[in-house]
Write an enzyme that holds these catalytic residues in place. Sequence first.
Site, PDB file in Angstrom:
ATOM      1  N   CYS A  61       0.661  -1.263  -0.606  1.00  0.00           N
ATOM      2  CA  CYS A  61      -0.025   0.039  -0.004  1.00  0.00           C
ATOM      3  C   CYS A  61       1.090   1.120   0.118  1.00  0.00           C
ATOM      4  O   CYS A  61       0.542   2.186   0.283  1.00  0.00           O
ATOM      5  CB  CYS A  61      -1.051  -0.293   1.359  1.00  0.00           C
ATOM      6  SG  CYS A  61      -0.284   0.329   3.099  1.00  0.00           S
ATOM      7  N   GLY A 488       1.847   8.461  14.131  1.00  0.00           N
ATOM      8  CA  GLY A 488       2.041   7.534  12.806  1.00  0.00           C
ATOM      9  C   GLY A 488       1.026   6.544  12.223  1.00  0.00           C
ATOM     10  O   GLY A 488       0.799   6.260  11.500  1.00  0.00           O
ATOM     11  N   GLU A1494       7.641 -26.405  -9.990  1.00  0.00           N
ATOM     12  CA  GLU A1494       7.649 -26.310  -8.488  1.00  0.00           C
ATOM     13  C   GLU A1494       9.179 -27.054  -8.151  1.00  0.00           C
ATOM     14  O   GLU A1494       9.405 -26.874  -7.340  1.00  0.00           O
ATOM     15  CB  GLU A1494       6.663 -27.518  -8.724  1.00  0.00           C
ATOM     16  CG  GLU A1494       5.147 -26.844  -8.055  1.00  0.00           C
ATOM     17  CD  GLU A1494       4.546 -28.299  -7.916  1.00  0.00           C
ATOM     18  OE1 GLU A1494       3.910 -27.754  -6.967  1.00  0.00           O
ATOM     19  OE2 GLU A1494       4.280 -28.757  -9.329  1.00  0.00           O
TER      20      GLU A1494
END
Length: 1566
Positions: A61, A488, A1494
């Site tokens: 984000c 914060g 894999e």
Amino acid sequence: MQVFDSPAEDTMSNTLVFFVNGRKVTEENVDPEWTLLTYLRKNLRLTGAKLGCGEGGCGACTVMLSRYDHERLITRHYSVNACLTPVASVHGLAVTTVEGIGSIKDGLHAVQDRLAKAHGSQCGFCTPGIVMSMYVLLRNKNLPSMDDIVQHLTGNLCRCTGYRAILDGFSSFTGDFSTRVCSAGVNCCRVKKGSRRPFQNVEARSHLTVYGTKENVENGKEVFIQNGCGNSMQNGSECIDQISHNKTILYSNRNVGEKWRHGNPLINHDDELKNAQNRDPNQSLIQNGGGTASQNGYEGYGCANQNGYDVVPNGRKKFNSEQRVTDQNGHGITDKKYGGNSHQNGHGMVQEGDGDIAQNGHENLVEKGYGYIKENRFKDVRSPYGENKSRLFTETNGNISNVSQKIIENSLKENVKMEGKSSNVISWTPYDPTQEIIFPPELKIMSKRLDRQMLEFQGKRVAYYRPVFFENLLDLKDRFPHAKIIVGNTEVGVEVAFKKQHYPILINPTRIPQFTASEVLESGVRVGAAVTLTELQGFLMQIVNSHPPHLTKNYSALLEMLKWFAGQQIRNTASIGGNIMTSSPVSDLNPIFVAAGVTLTFAKLGGKREVVMDEKFFTGYRTNTAQPNEVLTSIFIPHSKQDEFIRTYKQSRRRNDDIAIVNAAFKVEIHPETCVLSNMKLAFGGMAAKTLTTPRTMKELIGCKWDETLLEKGLDLLLEDLPLNASAPGGMVEYRRTLTLSFFFKFYLGVREWLTKRTPRLKTLLSPVDLSVDVGSDSHSGGYRGSSQRFSQGSGIKEDKYPVGQPFVHASAFKHTSGEAVYVDDMPHREDELHAALVVSSHANARILRIDETPVLKMEGVHAFFSAKDLPGDRNMMGCLLRDEEIFASQEAPCVGQVIGIVVADDQATARLAASKVSVLYESISSPIITIEDAISNKSWWGPWVILKGNLDEGFKQAEHILEGEMRMGGQEHFYMEPNAHIAVPKGEDGEMEIFTSSQVPTSTQMQVAKSLSVPANRIAVRIKRLGGAFGGKESRPLCISVPLALAASKLQRPVRITLDRQEDMLITAGRHPFLCRWKVGFTSEGRFTALQVNLYSNAGCAYDVSGPVMHKAMFSIDNAYMHENIQITGYVCKTHLPSNTAMRGFGAPQAAMFAEEIASQVATFLRTDPVLVRERNMYKSGNVTHINHTLEHCTIHRCWTQVIHQSKYNVRAMAVMEFNKENSYRKRGLSVTPAKCGVAFDRILNQAGALVQIYTDSSVLITHGGVEMGQGLHTKMIQVAANVLKVNPENIHISETATDKVPNTSPTAASISSDIYGMAIANACNELNRRLKPYVTLNAKGQWKDWIRAAYADRVSLSATGFYRIDEVTDYDFEKQSGQPFHYYTNGAAVTEVEIDCLTGDHTILRTDIVIDLGNSLNPAIDIGQVEGAFLQGAGLVTLEELRYSPEGSLLTRGPGAYKIPGFQDIPQEFHVSLLEGAPNPFAIYSSKAVGEPPLLLATSVFQAIKAAVGAARAEQNLSLVFRLDSPATAERIRMACRGHILEKLNKKMVSEATSTENPWSVTV
């Protein structure tokens, strides 16, 4: 104290004002509970920033905040976690998201462009956050170091790439890199003062190998390629990079020259430079920008003129204006005849025999067997125009449109031509710091006023205040004594989101000068409580650099700890005061503050007081002596004294951005002449519910001489001062107590060293043995040094197979880096859309007596609650193979995390709040079965299954030695970056529904939803654009979420959306199966196996799911790379009361490989012989038959093995490791080489695939196939396949989505075979279209693709074709008959890994890894190498860091990135070398390729075995048994406890005397 005027009335505001990407945003009375991320995504539809965890632990984000500093007249830029930042806190700030710095349409920023072209993106979900972290760094430092880059990325996680490609892509921005690549250093034309663009425009083909034909080498001519800067045409000097004496095609990506030179035994750079001067005339030295020519006419490149960078071919005449092509950036490009290209920094691409050169300053080397340069031929095999007719595609000012598809051109075949643009080179977008986005002028003008505004926002549940005057703050705190002070929001945000805390009043003091000021005083420094940790770092660094060292020891200690404190985004916003007032028992800073003797200033209405921060300040768990109406205003940190010594310690699970297991700060004052201790402060975190000191130890040691007597006395006293109950939260009781002693021992030696430096004569007085002991550094050291990727580009693939085999950028890479790639939760919200949240069980093995949703349905915004009563009978059952799992728990909750119901509401926040308030009453049935041992005791299992080969009894009789052992391998969380997200959209008639889902198996979702809703499957259309990672976790488990969602949407006849938070996702979907292996092996004195008996137990959880097939594959793979004539394997799938474990990358094979390698190592250790010899004596060869009767054809295990041993200089390094271990007592190194053989296939019925290829009359092609793109590059490879078969430019081909209404009955995108089966299906469809088009090609041989398409359409020929493919060779294994062929073929490889461990703490560092893997003829080497690196690092996490912990009651304790640690940027091998085996085509797959997803994960066994070897070296010095048990993961705890030693023996004696507790442990091993 400064006096401020009272605020005027017009300074109060309830209007939020900020700017986003240059646009002004105003919001009246914004909801204080909204985060910036929620606002950006929901209100502004800026979905580039992702919700990955919601707790600031993954960095997905990340955005940039900018604030104009009116005092200093500068703009401050810093990265933040938007998921924690309250939107109310950005008043007066400028927000920049990934969309704001560049886009595909308007042009990418250099960070976006280079990351994509460096192949630094796979699934892409984490990519925007990584881009923004790097972008912020460049805004603050436009020529950063590699250390800067790593530090700024520590707050970002990536599960796919393995990080190497990201670091290499960003390394092009570094000052280290710019000055290293040229002998002119800082005077290089790229970096010298006045240069507009200092060495930033670097070749796009970074990290890809040179390639060509064998002609030169076969003629006995050697070719060396090296990169230079290109300034020789200006000043006559040559810029020469390193050359490899072994002439290997090698992408060597190096960042810090000296570190690499000392760390790489492969290349003697000085010798090579000498040898380069004495080359035979038949050897060609090609210098990219070097300014000199070879004697046989190969081209070199000179420097630029005023109009651009010209190419001056040495040994040929200069090009005239007609011969030179210049792109629109003014870059000179070589004569079209030769297809060369030179860019702004003098780099270019050599086109002789397709030889690519120029890797962001890294070397390219050529070796016979990897790639070749043709002599005297300049044919571009990619050009359809024949010899000497290559064409170029250039970009305009960095504007890129489908660039990944614009780089392909093909040759003619069977009269089917390919047309379009050809690009032999894509230049990296230049980075010009002067062209960055400016701070919004309007905001610059108004920000001073906005900064002085008092804010008040009133939400439904929370009020937010931002005072700007000190008195106002004190008044607010007096009125609301329990208000939370936030800066914060890094702690409160997590408590609200995941601990269900509610704080109705929030106060932000960040605009009050007293809280943000820092000053230097005569006796120390005073720091405002709202000063962020980043600001604190900068302030303290200035002091350390400007004051005498004896005054700054406290500050240096703080700076050392701050390096390891959280990630950059958290440090940018978290405050020093918040850290203190949170009073966390594992705070990294509080022990230092206590040891340093800081003083805290508190204020309230009516006065202030000062409090010494000592052991009395903390009163309990997260509590202290501060009064409710007081506010912490500042912290005073005293200067240190001449005779003081302070040091800090921290041990955590992961190297960076992790919560401490134990931390400490020790400070002493010692008379330098007498060595007598006059004062001492010992402070610990992680040893109690609060920060502790050790009063008895400190009191009794004062007055003692600092010698061994003090050490022993101190250790004994610490054991008394620091007891720890067996049930202490956090567990690891013995380890934590050991750490306290280890830290003190390290401190003791550190003080001794300090004393001898201060007073040299003490060397004769102090014991020399102590001073010679090397305990290593007290902090984590080292870092990423470099890497190489070796492959033969297109090797084994003929020219007519182009573009197959080429290292193209991921088809969505530029969408990833620009934030334009759309994931499920990024999709626009529909007008009438609702949101859902799940209600899950909090008890295991319990009856559900009552579910009460009545109060919830009365909540505003809540629409409905659905549960088992709404889905009766068989409609409520699901399961992959056995329908043994309820969708909604009806009468019993088998596990914690079982879905009980679903709440639907207007928005996500309301739905989640409502779900938390649904009341469920439970009654325990019996003690839950949690561990494998519990299941064995209760005989709770499915199975057993048995495989038997040979005569086991006879094999043990033949054995000269027999060993028995047991090993456990823990589970693993998938930790895909994109949490489960789904949208169900009813279509309004006939029961039709459209489902957008993050699933690997669209057909499973379709069929289960259809069954649960009682409609035919043809009414349900499932669509998948892409996944943000999956790794098997999105095969079966998403049904637990998508089916309840579909029910809600069907009932309400409205679209409904759900996105799980990270902790929910981890709890509900479970992960990899934990395994227990009990083995018995017989062998000869030479180490040859004669018999092996293995019992495997897996913890399946409460439902069968795919646990049977996982166990079967483990049984099939238990041999790994070794031949066993007599073997018996028995598999038990244990049923427990945990959430159902499921498929994960490797699907049982990683556990089997781990056990196989452990057995081989134990045999070697027992025989006291080299493990290499034991492995080689038992290694498979072609023609051998496995224990499941599969004859190995084309077996390349031994080739991979011998090549990696040679390539890694294994034997030389083994000697070096032995020498290191002789010279170091408390640091040990281990070196291990392990092979891997991974079988590839589904169960028989799933080995089928379908595809649909459609050609439109504008000549564009649309492909739909049954595979799901989840970061593995499947769509990219499929475009390459289709482009080759159709002979069209991939620019014309598009893959939109995977959809069940286009391709039905899809198999899971799993088992690593999607490229195999979907590639063949697409090829079959394309071949059918070619058959239909052939008459029109024949009739118009000179025509183009579009002409043939139009002609076929006009002739009413279908331009749509389906393709289908199945694998016939694979058959299901019949355990009764002991027959079948479960695998189609095997992917083989080998790895050498070297590690270093700290024997006192258990910390480890992967120093280097070399991998050689057989991928046949790679469809796309760049993507495949990315898969190798990503899988390997995921495997390294599996065997070292990633530990799932459950309570004795079955509740997952390690939820979210704060508690569960995957590898980060600093956990990758410091040197990482990957090579693809050449000349090993695979006859069983498309274009002779092999599966890649894999198999590389199995090679992480080399990390585990290297760690175990290092532990063995520590044990050898103590004469302890070298045959010992070490379970996986080899966490710091397990490593330390296995090393044993004097300290641990002392602790064990103490714990024996204390052994009275009967309490349950905090966690159990499942």
